[in-house]
Design an enzyme around this catalytic site. Sequence first.
Site, mmCIF file in Angstrom:
data_model
loop_
_atom_site.group_PDB
_atom_site.id
_atom_site.type_symbol
_atom_site.label_atom_id
_atom_site.label_comp_id
_atom_site.label_asym_id
_atom_site.label_seq_id
_atom_site.Cartn_x
_atom_site.Cartn_y
_atom_site.Cartn_z
ATOM 1 N N HIS A 83 35.259 63.094 37.861
ATOM 2 C CA HIS A 83 35.113 61.657 37.585
ATOM 3 C C HIS A 83 33.992 61.022 38.401
ATOM 4 O O HIS A 83 33.573 59.913 38.099
ATOM 5 C CB HIS A 83 36.461 60.938 37.828
ATOM 6 C CG HIS A 83 36.779 60.699 39.279
ATOM 7 N ND1 HIS A 83 37.534 61.583 40.040
ATOM 8 C CD2 HIS A 83 36.466 59.676 40.112
ATOM 9 C CE1 HIS A 83 37.655 61.123 41.260
ATOM 10 N NE2 HIS A 83 37.017 59.963 41.338
ATOM 11 N N ASP A 95 39.950 67.698 37.264
ATOM 12 C CA ASP A 95 38.964 66.781 37.860
ATOM 13 C C ASP A 95 38.102 67.567 38.874
ATOM 14 O O ASP A 95 38.295 67.460 40.089
ATOM 15 C CB ASP A 95 39.709 65.628 38.539
ATOM 16 C CG ASP A 95 38.748 64.532 38.988
ATOM 17 O OD1 ASP A 95 37.556 64.588 38.588
ATOM 18 O OD2 ASP A 95 39.177 63.656 39.755
ATOM 19 N N SER A 103 36.259 60.084 46.847
ATOM 20 C CA SER A 103 36.404 61.011 45.715
ATOM 21 C C SER A 103 35.349 62.116 45.758
ATOM 22 O O SER A 103 34.177 61.867 46.076
ATOM 23 C CB SER A 103 36.247 60.259 44.389
ATOM 24 O OG SER A 103 37.337 59.433 44.189
#
Lengths: 422, 251
Positions: free
Chosen positions: B38, B92, B194
């Site tokens: 992402h 992910d 992230s």
Amino acid sequence: EPTLHGEILSPNYPQAYPNDVKQTWDVEVPEGFGIHLYFTHLDIELSENCLYDSVKIVSGGIEEGKLCGQRTSKNPKSPIIEEFHIPYNKLQVTFTSDFSNEERYTGFAAYYVAVDVNECTDFADVPCSHFCNNFIGGYFCSCPPEYFLHDDKRNCGVNCSGDVFTTLIGEIASPNYPEAYPENSRCEYQIQLEEGFQVVMTLKREDFDVEPADSEGNCRDSLEFVTRRQRFGPYCGNGFPGPLTIETKSNTVDIIFQTDLTGQNKGWKLRYHGDPIPCPKEVPANTIWEPEKPKYVFKDVVKITCLEGFEIVEGGSDPMSLYSTCLSNGMWSNSKARCQPVDCGEPEPIRNGKVQMPAETLFGSVFRYTCEEPYYYMEHEESAEYRCSGNGSWVNEVLGTELPKCVPVCGVPSKPFTTSQR
Amino acid sequence: IFGGSIADIASFPWQVFFHSERAGGALIDEYWVLTAAHVVERNYHPTMYTGLNLTKSSLLAKTHSLAAESVFIHPDWQRVDDPSMRTNFDNDIALIRLKQPVKMGPAVSPICLPGASLNYSLSVGDLGMISGWGKTEKRDWVVQLRGAVLPVTALEMCQGVRPKNPKLDPKSYIFTENMFCAGGSGVDSCQGDSGGAFVVKRLIENRSKFYVFGVVSWGIECGTYGVYTKVQNYVEWIRRTMKEYSTPLQD
């Protein structure tokens, strides 16, 4: 002018000759003729050895006769009372009288005629080496078939020169061998082989019979071998006096056989062959020669291969081997080629690593790569060491010619993470 | 990072800073950066930095950035029209191949990929470390790198987090075997972290090293429990991709 005939009469003939007289007649006929002198009348005071009065005949300084006294013909059919045959064209007649004649002597009457001389038989020396042909006023020599008359017009020889032998093996003999060889000849032969071969001649003792040397050791007839650098002979005698095998060290040899006027020998016979010239067997260091032979000769080809770790300098396209040929001059082609140690050159650098430079870069040399520690390590532990191989490459036992890799060290922080967290 | 402390980049030398769309990644090789799908799904040309403690703009301007040659998002990553509404973070994970290799040093070195053996199994209670320049209890993002130590927990712990935002429906989020949960006691990763690595120290073959077991993926509420992509499930894909694209791609 010389005449073909003539008359010689003593003084006052047919009257009495006077005292104390000396008269000489020089008689000459054309050249090539002899003289037939004959007396038809002779009435000269007789004395012992014709000491007082005489008529004397001299030819060439030699007294042919001396006459005195009274003579008559013994042959009723011939008026000739005395005659001389002189094989030369000149003579001298001398009449001599002394003081003491008390009686009357009428002297002499003589005649001469030119007669043909048989030059072929009338002289002690043989005028022709073979055939003599007489003719009025001269002679000529002639020769047997296949002989020719030399420029001296007396001697015959043979045309024996000019033969050139080019085959690698052969036999050569003197003319007419084993019959008697011709006299007064000069035979020149040549053995002419391809360059790179030396002429080797072999003669058997029994195949050699050439008129022996004179008392001073000089060959009357002789056989001789001549090369550019050397002369073998002259040889003569019964039985070959030289070495039975002659290595001439030359690809061309002149054979000269010379004979004089005399001799009746059978001659000679020889065999020859071409011996390829050897090339030196000098195997350079660090090379292998194929095929391996104890001796290498002209036209031999060898493959020269370098030992592992060596390569040819000044060679052809293949750095490991070349072909060399034994040349006609006894040298090898490519003789400058040498096998030298392979040089691997400087090692290639690698990323994130260093080269520990070798002391030398020739075959068998070793060096190591290192990685920039502690952040990189060598991917394969055993890949650090490289050795200069025979093909000019740096080779590792594990990777071969591939370069080692320095890969990052993972998961090892240079500083621990500390936290007050509980 | 929630519940963490200031860290030195030398303690997390694999940490990669993504400048635009502030995020993180982990250096796993000279040429490769591991991150979350992402992070890069809308940015195929991220600008990255390594070896940084501080992410001041003035410093970044002087620092040589890493350029991405190509981005490989896991093929099973589900693309959505509105990422802010995403509830499925399965798979992910993404890889970035760099144009130039990264030079390693005390502040820059890769994190190890785990192997397939039992030595690399991850269990609840195992302690891991995270790092990043993301949101903290006090700031939306920080200039100084921060790090934290946190345990692996059961996935249910993440499933049981209740959002402060009533509009969020926790049941709508999808949990799969490709995720693991970690955190507790206020230690957590948050927005901006992230793509960063969840690393665990393991003694294997007498060598103690850190291995990347997780990639910071998502969470319902920062400071509680966070969900991490389970890297072990993707090691084969990672190695295959790295091998397949080991040489620079042609334009």
